[in-house]
Design a protein around this motif. Sequence first.
Motif, PDB file in Angstrom:
ATOM      1  N   MET A 141     -12.831  36.391 -42.265  1.00 26.10           N
ATOM      2  CA  MET A 141     -12.749  36.667 -43.703  1.00 26.10           C
ATOM      3  C   MET A 141     -14.096  36.327 -44.354  1.00 26.10           C
ATOM      4  O   MET A 141     -14.655  35.270 -44.104  1.00 26.10           O
ATOM      5  CB  MET A 141     -11.623  35.838 -44.323  1.00 26.10           C
ATOM      6  CG  MET A 141     -11.361  36.132 -45.790  1.00 26.10           C
ATOM      7  SD  MET A 141      -9.786  35.472 -46.389  1.00 26.10           S
ATOM      8  CE  MET A 141     -10.059  33.717 -46.237  1.00 26.10           C
ATOM      9  N   ARG A 142     -14.579  37.210 -45.189  1.00 24.12           N
ATOM     10  CA  ARG A 142     -15.894  37.052 -45.815  1.00 24.12           C
ATOM     11  C   ARG A 142     -15.726  36.496 -47.231  1.00 24.12           C
ATOM     12  O   ARG A 142     -14.901  36.972 -48.002  1.00 24.12           O
ATOM     13  CB  ARG A 142     -16.579  38.415 -45.847  1.00 24.12           C
ATOM     14  CG  ARG A 142     -18.069  38.402 -46.135  1.00 24.12           C
ATOM     15  CD  ARG A 142     -18.672  39.726 -45.686  1.00 24.12           C
ATOM     16  NE  ARG A 142     -20.061  39.871 -46.094  1.00 24.12           N
ATOM     17  CZ  ARG A 142     -20.478  40.679 -47.059  1.00 24.12           C
ATOM     18  NH1 ARG A 142     -19.604  41.420 -47.726  1.00 24.12           N
ATOM     19  NH2 ARG A 142     -21.746  40.762 -47.367  1.00 24.12           N
ATOM     20  N   LEU A 143     -16.521  35.496 -47.561  1.00 20.37           N
ATOM     21  CA  LEU A 143     -16.386  34.787 -48.833  1.00 20.37           C
ATOM     22  C   LEU A 143     -17.743  34.691 -49.516  1.00 20.37           C
ATOM     23  O   LEU A 143     -18.760  34.437 -48.871  1.00 20.37           O
ATOM     24  CB  LEU A 143     -15.802  33.406 -48.576  1.00 20.37           C
ATOM     25  CG  LEU A 143     -15.555  32.463 -49.755  1.00 20.37           C
ATOM     26  CD1 LEU A 143     -14.331  31.602 -49.477  1.00 20.37           C
ATOM     27  CD2 LEU A 143     -16.773  31.559 -49.988  1.00 20.37           C
ATOM     28  N   LEU A 144     -17.753  34.878 -50.846  1.00 21.88           N
ATOM     29  CA  LEU A 144     -18.975  34.738 -51.636  1.00 21.88           C
ATOM     30  C   LEU A 144     -18.938  33.395 -52.357  1.00 21.88           C
ATOM     31  O   LEU A 144     -18.062  33.152 -53.188  1.00 21.88           O
ATOM     32  CB  LEU A 144     -19.098  35.877 -52.649  1.00 21.88           C
ATOM     33  CG  LEU A 144     -20.321  35.818 -53.583  1.00 21.88           C
ATOM     34  CD1 LEU A 144     -21.618  35.869 -52.789  1.00 21.88           C
ATOM     35  CD2 LEU A 144     -20.266  36.962 -54.608  1.00 21.88           C
ATOM     36  N   LEU A 145     -19.897  32.546 -52.053  1.00 18.92           N
ATOM     37  CA  LEU A 145     -20.006  31.232 -52.686  1.00 18.92           C
ATOM     38  C   LEU A 145     -21.117  31.279 -53.727  1.00 18.92           C
ATOM     39  O   LEU A 145     -22.284  31.491 -53.391  1.00 18.92           O
ATOM     40  CB  LEU A 145     -20.315  30.162 -51.636  1.00 18.92           C
ATOM     41  CG  LEU A 145     -20.650  28.761 -52.148  1.00 18.92           C
ATOM     42  CD1 LEU A 145     -19.478  28.188 -52.935  1.00 18.92           C
ATOM     43  CD2 LEU A 145     -21.024  27.844 -50.995  1.00 18.92           C
ATOM     44  N   VAL A 146     -20.764  31.081 -54.983  1.00 17.32           N
ATOM     45  CA  VAL A 146     -21.740  31.111 -56.076  1.00 17.32           C
ATOM     46  C   VAL A 146     -21.965  29.667 -56.518  1.00 17.32           C
ATOM     47  O   VAL A 146     -21.150  29.092 -57.228  1.00 17.32           O
ATOM     48  CB  VAL A 146     -21.237  31.981 -57.243  1.00 17.32           C
ATOM     49  CG1 VAL A 146     -22.360  32.179 -58.267  1.00 17.32           C
ATOM     50  CG2 VAL A 146     -20.735  33.330 -56.747  1.00 17.32           C
ATOM     51  N   GLU A 147     -23.087  29.098 -56.088  1.00 19.31           N
ATOM     52  CA  GLU A 147     -23.367  27.668 -56.297  1.00 19.31           C
ATOM     53  C   GLU A 147     -24.875  27.482 -56.335  1.00 19.31           C
ATOM     54  O   GLU A 147     -25.578  27.872 -55.400  1.00 19.31           O
ATOM     55  CB  GLU A 147     -22.737  26.851 -55.168  1.00 19.31           C
ATOM     56  CG  GLU A 147     -23.149  25.391 -55.117  1.00 19.31           C
ATOM     57  CD  GLU A 147     -22.725  24.612 -56.333  1.00 19.31           C
ATOM     58  OE1 GLU A 147     -23.639  24.148 -57.058  1.00 19.31           O
ATOM     59  OE2 GLU A 147     -21.512  24.467 -56.564  1.00 19.31           O
ATOM     60  N   ASP A 148     -25.388  26.867 -57.414  1.00 17.56           N
ATOM     61  CA  ASP A 148     -26.841  26.711 -57.548  1.00 17.56           C
ATOM     62  C   ASP A 148     -27.390  25.487 -56.827  1.00 17.56           C
ATOM     63  O   ASP A 148     -28.590  25.382 -56.593  1.00 17.56           O
ATOM     64  CB  ASP A 148     -27.231  26.661 -59.029  1.00 17.56           C
ATOM     65  CG  ASP A 148     -26.695  25.412 -59.727  1.00 17.56           C
ATOM     66  OD1 ASP A 148     -25.552  25.019 -59.419  1.00 17.56           O
ATOM     67  OD2 ASP A 148     -27.409  24.852 -60.574  1.00 17.56           O
ATOM     68  N   ASP A 149     -26.531  24.550 -56.444  1.00 17.46           N
ATOM     69  CA  ASP A 149     -26.962  23.350 -55.732  1.00 17.46           C
ATOM     70  C   ASP A 149     -26.954  23.644 -54.231  1.00 17.46           C
ATOM     71  O   ASP A 149     -25.891  23.779 -53.618  1.00 17.46           O
ATOM     72  CB  ASP A 149     -26.035  22.186 -56.058  1.00 17.46           C
ATOM     73  CG  ASP A 149     -26.540  20.856 -55.517  1.00 17.46           C
ATOM     74  OD1 ASP A 149     -27.025  20.831 -54.372  1.00 17.46           O
ATOM     75  OD2 ASP A 149     -26.436  19.841 -56.242  1.00 17.46           O
ATOM     76  N   ASP A 150     -28.144  23.720 -53.628  1.00 15.07           N
ATOM     77  CA  ASP A 150     -28.241  24.071 -52.214  1.00 15.07           C
ATOM     78  C   ASP A 150     -27.566  23.054 -51.308  1.00 15.07           C
ATOM     79  O   ASP A 150     -26.991  23.408 -50.270  1.00 15.07           O
ATOM     80  CB  ASP A 150     -29.707  24.224 -51.808  1.00 15.07           C
ATOM     81  CG  ASP A 150     -30.335  25.510 -52.350  1.00 15.07           C
ATOM     82  OD1 ASP A 150     -29.565  26.402 -52.747  1.00 15.07           O
ATOM     83  OD2 ASP A 150     -31.571  25.612 -52.370  1.00 15.07           O
ATOM     84  N   HIS A 151     -27.633  21.769 -51.665  1.00 13.98           N
ATOM     85  CA  HIS A 151     -27.011  20.737 -50.835  1.00 13.98           C
ATOM     86  C   HIS A 151     -25.490  20.880 -50.833  1.00 13.98           C
ATOM     87  O   HIS A 151     -24.836  20.801 -49.784  1.00 13.98           O
ATOM     88  CB  HIS A 151     -27.404  19.346 -51.335  1.00 13.98           C
ATOM     89  CG  HIS A 151     -28.866  19.055 -51.202  1.00 13.98           C
ATOM     90  ND1 HIS A 151     -29.484  18.882 -49.988  1.00 13.98           N
ATOM     91  CD2 HIS A 151     -29.850  18.927 -52.134  1.00 13.98           C
ATOM     92  CE1 HIS A 151     -30.768  18.651 -50.158  1.00 13.98           C
ATOM     93  NE2 HIS A 151     -31.025  18.663 -51.461  1.00 13.98           N
ATOM     94  N   VAL A 152     -24.920  21.110 -52.016  1.00 19.64           N
ATOM     95  CA  VAL A 152     -23.472  21.309 -52.110  1.00 19.64           C
ATOM     96  C   VAL A 152     -23.062  22.569 -51.358  1.00 19.64           C
ATOM     97  O   VAL A 152     -22.074  22.579 -50.613  1.00 19.64           O
ATOM     98  CB  VAL A 152     -23.046  21.404 -53.585  1.00 19.64           C
ATOM     99  CG1 VAL A 152     -21.571  21.809 -53.693  1.00 19.64           C
ATOM    100  CG2 VAL A 152     -23.283  20.083 -54.304  1.00 19.64           C
ATOM    101  N   ALA A 153     -23.837  23.633 -51.546  1.00 16.76           N
ATOM    102  CA  ALA A 153     -23.521  24.901 -50.894  1.00 16.76           C
ATOM    103  C   ALA A 153     -23.586  24.788 -49.376  1.00 16.76           C
ATOM    104  O   ALA A 153     -22.731  25.327 -48.654  1.00 16.76           O
ATOM    105  CB  ALA A 153     -24.473  25.990 -51.382  1.00 16.76           C
ATOM    106  N   ALA A 154     -24.605  24.075 -48.875  1.00 11.29           N
ATOM    107  CA  ALA A 154     -24.752  23.929 -47.427  1.00 11.29           C
ATOM    108  C   ALA A 154     -23.590  23.158 -46.827  1.00 11.29           C
ATOM    109  O   ALA A 154     -23.040  23.535 -45.773  1.00 11.29           O
ATOM    110  CB  ALA A 154     -26.077  23.238 -47.111  1.00 11.29           C
ATOM    111  N   ALA A 155     -23.198  22.074 -47.493  1.00  6.65           N
ATOM    112  CA  ALA A 155     -22.093  21.266 -46.983  1.00  6.65           C
ATOM    113  C   ALA A 155     -20.787  22.047 -46.990  1.00  6.65           C
ATOM    114  O   ALA A 155     -20.022  22.023 -46.013  1.00  6.65           O
ATOM    115  CB  ALA A 155     -21.957  19.996 -47.819  1.00  6.65           C
TER     116      ALA A 155
END
Length: 247
Positions: free
Chosen positions: A1-15
């Motif tokens: 399943m493909r998901l779009l994560l919209v998050e400006d904090d790279d650390h939060v997004a990576a985790a």
Amino acid sequence: MRLLLVEDDDHVAAALSAVLSRHGLTVVHARSGGEALQALLPDDAEPFAVVLLDLGLPDQDGFEVCGRIRKVSATPVIMVTARSDVRSRIHGLNLGADDYVVKPYDTGELLARIHAVSRRTGAAGTGGDQPVEESIPREPLRLGSLAVELPTRQVSVDGTVVPLTRKEFDLLALLAQRPGVVFRREQIISEVWRTSWEGTGRTLEVHIASLRAKLRMPALIETIRGVGYRLVAPAAGPAPDGRPSAP
């Protein structure tokens, strides 16, 4: 399943991406509202099943992004934000968000919500939820000044159309088809959200509050404490001689 994560904090997004990937999700990361909208443009790639949308974005407010997403896509949107006030929740759901998760959250809970909204909508981007009932009456359901038209999914009060989100309509339609009947919270969540997950209860409360406000009929949906909700048919108007009509 493909998901779009919209998050400006790279650390939060990576985790978060690492956690979601371990559970079989393919994550595409957008750092701004503009990147998110660009990613949702039709292409040859597999469509997104869900959008996880942070509200604190660098180029535009997440609420604005959600509204713009709804103009171009029916992909389910889950708002993921630190804004915990009820007004923000209601505003987000009114804009078309399918769910609203407050930070900090449990990743297991977030995964459950992702799978719940993806199950409800089926193939992402190809249309909204179907009406709750399989057998749809042709005639509008009329309850006092309220009219609910199931085939067109249109609601009006005193002849004025009231715009509702998909879930708000499904919830109202379920209650309106059996006015006076008490629906248990678990039953409503199962019928409208197609899940048995208890965490959906808060979302149900927000949708009930939003319906009462939009219809301007706060007494229409009655809370049965500890059980659930029922739709209370509006009282009949006065008889021609000025006396109340018989029940």
